[in-house]
Design a protein around this motif. Structure first.
Motif, PDB file in Angstrom:
ATOM      1  N   LEU A 153      -6.090  14.095   3.118  1.00 52.65           N
ATOM      2  CA  LEU A 153      -7.125  14.728   3.933  1.00 52.65           C
ATOM      3  C   LEU A 153      -6.539  15.193   5.261  1.00 52.65           C
ATOM      4  CD1 LEU A 153     -10.774  13.422   4.321  1.00 52.65           C
ATOM      5  CD2 LEU A 153      -9.584  14.557   6.189  1.00 52.65           C
ATOM      6  N   ALA A 154      -5.742  14.346   5.893  1.00 50.31           N
ATOM      7  CA  ALA A 154      -5.141  14.723   7.180  1.00 50.31           C
ATOM      8  C   ALA A 154      -4.238  15.937   7.022  1.00 50.31           C
ATOM      9  CB  ALA A 154      -4.359  13.542   7.746  1.00 50.31           C
ATOM     10  N   LYS A 155      -3.472  15.979   5.930  1.00 55.41           N
ATOM     11  CA  LYS A 155      -2.562  17.109   5.728  1.00 55.41           C
ATOM     12  C   LYS A 155      -3.332  18.387   5.407  1.00 55.41           C
ATOM     13  CE  LYS A 155       1.745  14.864   4.993  1.00 55.41           C
ATOM     14  NZ  LYS A 155       3.118  15.333   4.848  1.00 55.41           N
ATOM     15  N   CYS A 156      -4.436  18.253   4.673  1.00 52.08           N
ATOM     16  CA  CYS A 156      -5.264  19.429   4.430  1.00 52.08           C
ATOM     17  C   CYS A 156      -5.835  19.973   5.731  1.00 52.08           C
ATOM     18  CB  CYS A 156      -6.392  19.086   3.455  1.00 52.08           C
ATOM     19  SG  CYS A 156      -5.899  18.969   1.715  1.00 52.08           S
TER      20      CYS A 156
ATOM     21  N   VAL B 175      -7.556  -2.222  10.579  1.00 48.96           N
ATOM     22  CA  VAL B 175      -6.195  -1.698  10.510  1.00 48.96           C
ATOM     23  C   VAL B 175      -5.237  -2.691  11.166  1.00 48.96           C
ATOM     24  CG1 VAL B 175      -4.628   0.159  11.209  1.00 48.96           C
ATOM     25  CG2 VAL B 175      -6.990   0.699  10.562  1.00 48.96           C
ATOM     26  N   THR B 176      -4.143  -3.009  10.461  1.00 51.54           N
ATOM     27  CA  THR B 176      -3.057  -3.798  11.032  1.00 51.54           C
ATOM     28  C   THR B 176      -1.880  -2.869  11.272  1.00 51.54           C
ATOM     29  OG1 THR B 176      -3.745  -5.792   9.840  1.00 51.54           O
ATOM     30  CG2 THR B 176      -1.486  -5.740  10.697  1.00 51.54           C
ATOM     31  N   MET B 177      -1.476  -2.736  12.523  1.00 55.56           N
ATOM     32  CA  MET B 177      -0.363  -1.864  12.880  1.00 55.56           C
ATOM     33  C   MET B 177       0.947  -2.643  12.786  1.00 55.56           C
ATOM     34  SD  MET B 177      -1.722   1.117  13.689  1.00 55.56           S
ATOM     35  CE  MET B 177      -0.350   1.901  14.526  1.00 55.56           C
ATOM     36  N   LEU B 178       1.894  -2.101  12.033  1.00 53.49           N
ATOM     37  CA  LEU B 178       3.232  -2.678  11.955  1.00 53.49           C
ATOM     38  C   LEU B 178       4.193  -1.748  12.678  1.00 53.49           C
ATOM     39  CD1 LEU B 178       3.457  -3.944   8.258  1.00 53.49           C
ATOM     40  CD2 LEU B 178       2.961  -5.253  10.326  1.00 53.49           C
ATOM     41  N   ARG B 179       4.880  -2.267  13.655  1.00 55.06           N
ATOM     42  CA  ARG B 179       5.834  -1.432  14.384  1.00 55.06           C
ATOM     43  C   ARG B 179       6.980  -1.013  13.461  1.00 55.06           C
ATOM     44  NH1 ARG B 179       7.141  -6.669  15.951  1.00 55.06           N
ATOM     45  NH2 ARG B 179       9.359  -7.217  15.767  1.00 55.06           N
TER      46      ARG B 179
ATOM     47  N   LYS C   4      -2.075  10.956  14.589  1.00 56.22           N
ATOM     48  CA  LYS C   4      -3.376  10.935  15.263  1.00 56.22           C
ATOM     49  C   LYS C   4      -4.519  11.069  14.261  1.00 56.22           C
ATOM     50  CE  LYS C   4      -6.096  13.507  18.690  1.00 56.22           C
ATOM     51  NZ  LYS C   4      -6.098  14.663  19.623  1.00 56.22           N
ATOM     52  N   LEU C   5      -4.393  12.004  13.298  1.00 60.45           N
ATOM     53  CA  LEU C   5      -5.454  12.206  12.315  1.00 60.45           C
ATOM     54  C   LEU C   5      -5.572  11.028  11.355  1.00 60.45           C
ATOM     55  CD1 LEU C   5      -5.183  15.993  11.361  1.00 60.45           C
ATOM     56  CD2 LEU C   5      -6.822  14.883  12.887  1.00 60.45           C
ATOM     57  N   LEU C   6      -4.454  10.435  10.973  1.00 61.86           N
ATOM     58  CA  LEU C   6      -4.503   9.269  10.091  1.00 61.86           C
ATOM     59  C   LEU C   6      -5.282   8.131  10.744  1.00 61.86           C
ATOM     60  CD1 LEU C   6      -0.836   9.150   8.712  1.00 61.86           C
ATOM     61  CD2 LEU C   6      -2.891   9.869   7.483  1.00 61.86           C
ATOM     62  N   LEU C   7      -4.981   7.864  11.995  1.00 65.13           N
ATOM     63  CA  LEU C   7      -5.683   6.786  12.693  1.00 65.13           C
ATOM     64  C   LEU C   7      -7.154   7.133  12.914  1.00 65.13           C
ATOM     65  CD1 LEU C   7      -2.917   5.742  15.241  1.00 65.13           C
ATOM     66  CD2 LEU C   7      -3.699   4.479  13.227  1.00 65.13           C
ATOM     67  N   GLU C   8      -7.430   8.410  13.080  1.00 67.13           N
ATOM     68  CA  GLU C   8      -8.821   8.848  13.207  1.00 67.13           C
ATOM     69  C   GLU C   8      -9.588   8.594  11.908  1.00 67.13           C
ATOM     70  OE1 GLU C   8     -10.786  13.196  13.223  1.00 67.13           O
ATOM     71  OE2 GLU C   8      -9.528  12.785  14.984  1.00 67.13           O
ATOM     72  N   GLU C   9      -8.962   8.864  10.769  1.00 67.31           N
ATOM     73  CA  GLU C   9      -9.629   8.693   9.480  1.00 67.31           C
ATOM     74  C   GLU C   9      -9.933   7.223   9.168  1.00 67.31           C
ATOM     75  OE1 GLU C   9     -11.010  10.751   7.414  1.00 67.31           O
ATOM     76  OE2 GLU C   9     -10.449  12.496   8.606  1.00 67.31           O
TER      77      GLU C   9
END
Length: 212
Positions: A106-109, A187-191, A176-181
């Motif tokens: 979706l983000a890439k579209c 969400v668990t953020m892994l560095r 940015k769009l991925l995190l928006e979706e």
């Protein structure tokens, strides 16, 4: 009846999700791993990796000339629906880790200029995961992992040249769009991890699966 529970592994291009999934396939007993990568697709779904190859080999080189962005979205939707079906039809007793789900497509579209809000609304109505593991990576590290830009496809950079600036801009917007979706999903953020083995261990820890 409750919605099926599953986790999604997500991240920008070059985050190492495919490598992590392959390692986890050997070290997550009792889990089912789902992806459109041929390594995770059952023989009866052989059409899915075939379409993926055709997209990279034929559609993307002709994007904007032989094929429109709406045609691109139509082909990508086959992957979205396939992944949805794997969630909907799964054994609820078996935990699932899925590569990207519909979020990245979706983000890439959106970045490609597809404006079909009805299609996006349909995708967003699909079952939601119980958690997202976001495997982060800096654009610079991702650029190196793509052979300093020698192994890019048309859905990994802005503009026509595919140089570093085009790649950095696209990957920043993609993240940015991925995190928006997934803003309404845990969400668990892994560095950024130094290699795929340590990234896989970090994902295992999030899923609370002991090391083998």
């Amino acid at each position: 009846m409750s919605e099926p529970r599953f986790h999604v592994l997500l991240g920008p291009d070059g985050a190492g999700k495919s490598s992590v999934m392959r390692r986890l396939a050997k070290t997550l007993p009792g889990w089912r791993l789902v992806s459109t990568d041929s390594a995770f697709v059952a023989p009866e779904h052989a059409l899915i990796p075939r379409l993926r190859r055709d997209l990279h080999d034929q559609l993307l080189p002709g994007l904007g000339t032989a094929y429109s962005v709406d045609f691109l979205a139509s082909v990508l939707q086959t992957a979205v629906v396939h992944l949805r079906d794997q969630v909907r039809d799964r054994d609820p007793r078996v935990p699932v880790l899925m590569d990207s789900y519909y979020y990245k497509i979706l983000a890439k579209c959106r970045l490609a200029g597809v404006r079909d809000s009805r299609m996006y609304s349909w995708w967003r109505s699909f079952p939601q995961p119980s958690g997202v593991v976001f495997l982060d990576v800096s654009p610079r590290a991702a650029w190196h992992r793509r052979g300093d830009g020698t192994r890019l496809n048309a859905l990994e950079f802005d503009g026509e040249d595919g140089d570093w600036a085009d790649f950095e801009r696209y990957q920043t917007n993609l993240r940015k769009l991925l995190l928006e979706e997934v803003r309404d999903v845990p969400v668990t953020m892994l560095r950024e991890q130094p290699d795929a083995d340590r990234a896989a261990e970090a994902v295992r820890a999030v899923l609370e699966v002991p090391s083998a």
